[in-house]
Design an enzyme around this catalytic site. Structure first.
Site, PDB file in Angstrom:
ATOM      1  N   ASP A  77       7.859  11.027  10.853  1.00 53.51           N
ATOM      2  CA  ASP A  77       6.555  10.418  10.609  1.00 53.51           C
ATOM      3  C   ASP A  77       6.612   9.114   9.818  1.00 53.51           C
ATOM      4  OD1 ASP A  77       5.375  12.449  11.976  1.00 53.51           O
ATOM      5  OD2 ASP A  77       4.792  13.595  10.221  1.00 53.51           O
ATOM      6  N   HIS A 275      -4.210  -9.432   8.966  1.00 54.29           N
ATOM      7  CA  HIS A 275      -3.497  -8.230   8.556  1.00 54.29           C
ATOM      8  C   HIS A 275      -1.991  -8.475   8.445  1.00 54.29           C
ATOM      9  CE1 HIS A 275      -6.928  -5.251   9.772  1.00 54.29           C
ATOM     10  NE2 HIS A 275      -7.209  -5.971   8.708  1.00 54.29           N
ATOM     11  N   ASP A 292      -4.876  -8.946  -0.163  1.00 49.52           N
ATOM     12  CA  ASP A 292      -5.810  -7.899   0.260  1.00 49.52           C
ATOM     13  C   ASP A 292      -5.086  -6.579   0.030  1.00 49.52           C
ATOM     14  OD1 ASP A 292      -7.419  -6.081   1.611  1.00 49.52           O
ATOM     15  OD2 ASP A 292      -7.841  -7.427   3.281  1.00 49.52           O
ATOM     16  N   ASP A 303     -10.939  -1.428  -1.786  1.00 45.81           N
ATOM     17  CA  ASP A 303     -10.539  -2.447  -0.803  1.00 45.81           C
ATOM     18  C   ASP A 303     -10.944  -3.802  -1.386  1.00 45.81           C
ATOM     19  OD1 ASP A 303      -9.760  -3.867   1.389  1.00 45.81           O
ATOM     20  OD2 ASP A 303     -11.161  -2.943   2.801  1.00 45.81           O
ATOM     21  N   HIS A 374     -13.913 -12.267  11.784  1.00 45.59           N
ATOM     22  CA  HIS A 374     -13.961 -10.809  11.567  1.00 45.59           C
ATOM     23  C   HIS A 374     -15.342 -10.447  11.041  1.00 45.59           C
ATOM     24  CE1 HIS A 374     -13.564 -11.488   7.206  1.00 45.59           C
ATOM     25  NE2 HIS A 374     -12.585 -12.323   7.490  1.00 45.59           N
ATOM     26  N   HIS A 378     -17.492  -3.249   5.607  1.00 45.41           N
ATOM     27  CA  HIS A 378     -17.468  -1.881   6.130  1.00 45.41           C
ATOM     28  C   HIS A 378     -17.621  -0.912   4.966  1.00 45.41           C
ATOM     29  CE1 HIS A 378     -13.365  -1.687   4.481  1.00 45.41           C
ATOM     30  NE2 HIS A 378     -13.210  -2.902   4.988  1.00 45.41           N
ATOM     31  N   HIS A 385     -11.596   2.175   5.941  1.00 47.70           N
ATOM     32  CA  HIS A 385     -12.719   1.885   6.827  1.00 47.70           C
ATOM     33  C   HIS A 385     -13.410   3.223   7.048  1.00 47.70           C
ATOM     34  CE1 HIS A 385     -11.411  -2.231   8.662  1.00 47.70           C
ATOM     35  NE2 HIS A 385     -11.045  -2.114   7.406  1.00 47.70           N
ATOM     36  N   GLU A 402     -16.831  -9.160   2.663  1.00 49.21           N
ATOM     37  CA  GLU A 402     -15.577  -9.899   2.734  1.00 49.21           C
ATOM     38  C   GLU A 402     -15.632 -11.061   3.729  1.00 49.21           C
ATOM     39  OE1 GLU A 402     -12.339  -7.783   4.769  1.00 49.21           O
ATOM     40  OE2 GLU A 402     -13.614  -5.998   4.786  1.00 49.21           O
ATOM     41  N   TYR A 406     -10.712 -19.386   7.943  1.00 49.19           N
ATOM     42  CA  TYR A 406      -9.284 -19.485   8.257  1.00 49.19           C
ATOM     43  C   TYR A 406      -9.061 -20.734   9.104  1.00 49.19           C
ATOM     44  CZ  TYR A 406     -10.072 -14.699   6.868  1.00 49.19           C
ATOM     45  OH  TYR A 406     -10.489 -13.581   6.176  1.00 49.19           O
ATOM     46  N   ARG A 415     -10.270 -15.610   1.808  1.00 41.25           N
ATOM     47  CA  ARG A 415     -11.085 -14.408   1.970  1.00 41.25           C
ATOM     48  C   ARG A 415     -11.376 -13.864   0.579  1.00 41.25           C
ATOM     49  NH1 ARG A 415      -8.262 -12.062   5.311  1.00 41.25           N
ATOM     50  NH2 ARG A 415      -7.137 -10.356   4.287  1.00 41.25           N
ATOM     51  N   GLU A 417     -13.144 -10.449  -1.074  1.00 43.72           N
ATOM     52  CA  GLU A 417     -13.651  -9.114  -0.711  1.00 43.72           C
ATOM     53  C   GLU A 417     -13.919  -8.314  -1.971  1.00 43.72           C
ATOM     54  OE1 GLU A 417     -12.462  -5.356   2.175  1.00 43.72           O
ATOM     55  OE2 GLU A 417     -10.889  -6.703   1.458  1.00 43.72           O
TER      56      GLU A 417
END
Length: 448
Positions: A77, A275, A292, A303, A374, A378, A385, A402, A406, A415, A417
Site C-alpha cells: 500500500d 499540485h 500548500d 488546509d 481552479h 471546498h 476535500h 483559496e 498563475y 495562492r 488559502e
C-alpha cells in the site's frame, strides 16, 4: 537544518497567535489513554452518542451496520505514515481507532434506539507487532461510551435478530473501502433492502459540531505554526525539500498526528503548478514560494496555503498580483453567511478579480480560467476535500477560500488559502495566525 528549525519554531511561536505554546508544550498536546489503540486520544463520548441518536432519529426505523478500517499492507500500500487510519464513517460515530470492528445500530422509533460495538478477539502475540488492541470487555465499554460491547463472532446472529425484530432498510456505507467486505456482500446477495448510509451520514458531517470544530481548530493552529516556521527559515538557495522539512517539523513538534495531504512546496516555476509535491528544486533569489500544506489532528485536517518571497521582500510586480488575490479572498470572506453556496462565493471572488485586474494579467482579466484555473474552495473535515461542497453553507460549515493567479510565462504563482468557520451571522478566520498581507509577511521574515 534540524537545529535551525528547532530555533525557528521556538522564536516564531512566541510571535504568532499561538504564542502561548512553546516547543516543550506542543499545541496539540493531550493526555494519552494507554488502553486505547491508535493515537490513544479519548473519544468525546457525548458527541458520538449525540451523532448516533441524530442518525437513528433520521432513519426512524431500520438498522445501521458500519465496519471499521483494517490495517494496511505495508508491502503493497506504499504507506508513508501510520499503517492504520480509521475509516471516516466509523470514526464519526465512535471516535475509536480500533481495527476490524463493527458498529450495529437499530431504531424502532425515536424512543427505541440500540447500539452495539463488536470487537475481534485480542491476540497478545500479534499485539507485540501491532500494539494494543481493544477487546470485548468493560474497558472498551467505558472508553467508547457504548454499553453493549460484544465479541465479533456474535455479529451475524445479532444482525439476523435486528432484521427480524426491527424490519425496515439496512443502511451501510457503500464506498471503495467497504465494497470488498464479505459481510456486506453477503447481505447484498441475500436480498436485503440495502441502502447507502452516506446520503444521511454525509449530510450530518457537512455541518460540524463543537467537538469537530475544536479538532479542526487544533489542526489549523498546528498548521499555522509550521507555515510560520517555514517563512522564518526561508533563504535563497535553499532546496524546496529543506523548506518542507522545516514546515513538517513544525507540524510534528506541535503534535500533528500526520500530514493532512502531501506537502506542496513550489518555488519559481513550480509555484504555477497546483499540485506540485515533488519539492526538489533549489530556490533562487527573487522567487515566490507557494506552500500548500497542513496537519491532521484527531482525524481532522486543515488546509492552508501561503505565498511568500524566498528573500523576504516582494517585488512591486509580485506585490500587485498578491494584493489582487488577497482582495478577491477578502471579498469572498465578506460574503460568507448561512445560505450562501460555494459557487456564489466563487462568482464574487472572480468578479472582484475581473473588476480590479487592470492590465496586471496582460490582455486577459485575472479571473480568466487559464489564470485562475481552479475553484475557490471546498469544505474540510476528516477529508481535506470533505463532504458537502454543493450544500448551502450553514453555521458550523468549515470551508477553504483559496483564490489564485498563475502566470506561467513569468514563473509567478500566487495562492492564498485560509480555513473559515461559518457562524450564525457571518464567518471566522481560523487560520488568521499565519500572516496574510505582504506587509505582515515581510515583517515576519525580517525577524529571521
Amino acid at each position: 537544518m534540524r537545529t535551525l528549525s528547532v530555533s525557528v519554531v521556538a522564536a516564531v511561536l512566541s510571535l504568532s497567535s499561538v504564542s502561548a505554546q512553546t516547543p516543550s508544550t506542543p499545541i496539540g498536546r493531550y493526555d494519552v489513554v494507554p488502553q486505547l489503540p491508535g493515537m490513544g486520544r479519548a473519544p468525546d463520548t457525548a458527541a458520538t452518542a449525540a451523532r448516533r441518536r441524530a442518525l437513528l432519529q433520521r432513519i426512524g426505523r431500520g438498522t445501521v451496520l458500519i465496519p471499521a478500517g483494517h490495517e494496511r499492507n505495508l508491502e503493497k500500500d506504499f504507506v508513508q505514515d501510520n499503517d492504520f487510519r480509521q475509516w471516516n464513517t466509523f470514526f464519526y460515530f465512535t471516535e475509536l481507532e480500533t481495527q476490524d470492528a463493527w458498529l450495529l445500530m437499530t431504531a424502532r422509533g425515536p424512543d427505541s434506539l440500540q447500539v452495539a460495538l463488536f470487537l475481534p478477539p485480542r491476540d497478545p502475540s500479534q499485539e507485540r507487532w501491532t500494539g494494543l488492541r481493544l477487546g470485548a470487555d468493560s474497558i472498551a465499554a467505558r472508553l467508547s461510551g457504548i454499553a453493549t460491547v460484544l465479541p465479533i463472532d456474535s455479529l451475524e446472529r445479532r444482525i439476523r435478530i435486528a432484521r427480524f425484530l426491527v424490519g425496515g432498510p439496512l443502511y451501510v456505507p457503500l464506498d471503495e473501502n467497504t465494497r470488498d467486505e464479505d459481510r456486506i456482500l453477503d447481505l447484498t446477495f441475500a436480498g436485503a433492502d440495502l441502502r447507502n448510509l452516506h446520503a444521511l451520514s454525509d449530510s450530518m458531517r457537512a455541518v460540524k459540531d463543537a467537538d469537530e470544530v475544536a479538532r479542526l481548530r487544533m489542526a489549523v493552529n498546528i498548521s499555522v505554526a509550521g507555515h510560520i516556521a517555514a517563512m522564518q527559515a526561508a533563504r535563497p538557495g535553499m532546496y524546496e525539500y529543506e523548506l518542507e522539512a522545516v514546515l513538517e517539523d513544525g507540524f510534528r513538534r506541535n503534535g500533528a498526528d500526520r500530514l493532512g495531504y502531501p506537502s506542496i512546496v513550489g518555488s519559481g516555476p513550480n509555484s504555477t503548478t497546483l499540485h506540485y509535491d515533488v519539492n526538489r528544486r533549489r530556490t533562487q533569489d527573487g522567487d515566490l514560494v507557494v506552500i500548500d500544506a497542513a496537519a491532521e489532528w484527531g482525524q481532522y485536517t486543515a488546509d492552508v496555503t501561503r505565498t511568500f518571497p524566498v528573500n523576504g521582500k516582494f517585488t512591486p510586480r509580485q506585490k500587485a498580483i498578491y494584493d489582487l488575490v488577497l482582495g478577491a479572498q477578502q471579498a469572498a470572506f465578506d460574503s460568507v453567511r448561512p445560505g450562501v453556496t460555494m459557487g456564489q462565493l466563487e462568482g464574487i471572488a472572480r468578479r472582484y478579480m475581473r473588476d480590479h485586474s487592470g492590465s496586471l494579467c496582460g490582455d486577459k482579466t485575472c479571473d480568466d480560467r487559464d489564470i485562475f484555473n481552479h475553484g475557490l474552495g471546498h469544505p474540510i473535515g476528516m477529508d481535506v476535500h470533505d463532504v458537502g461542497i454543493r450544500r448551502p453553507l450553514a453555521p458550523g460549515s468549515v470551508i477553504t477560500l483559496e483564490p489564485g493567479i498563475y502566470l506561467v510565462a513569468e514563473n509567478l504563482g500566487v495562492r492564498i488559502e485560509d480555513d473559515v468557520l461559518v457562524t450564525a451571522t457571518g464567518a471566522e478566520w481560523l487560520s488568521a495566525g499565519a500572516p496574510r498581507t505582504t506587509d505582515a509577511i515581510e515583517r515576519l521574515m525580517r525577524r529571521r
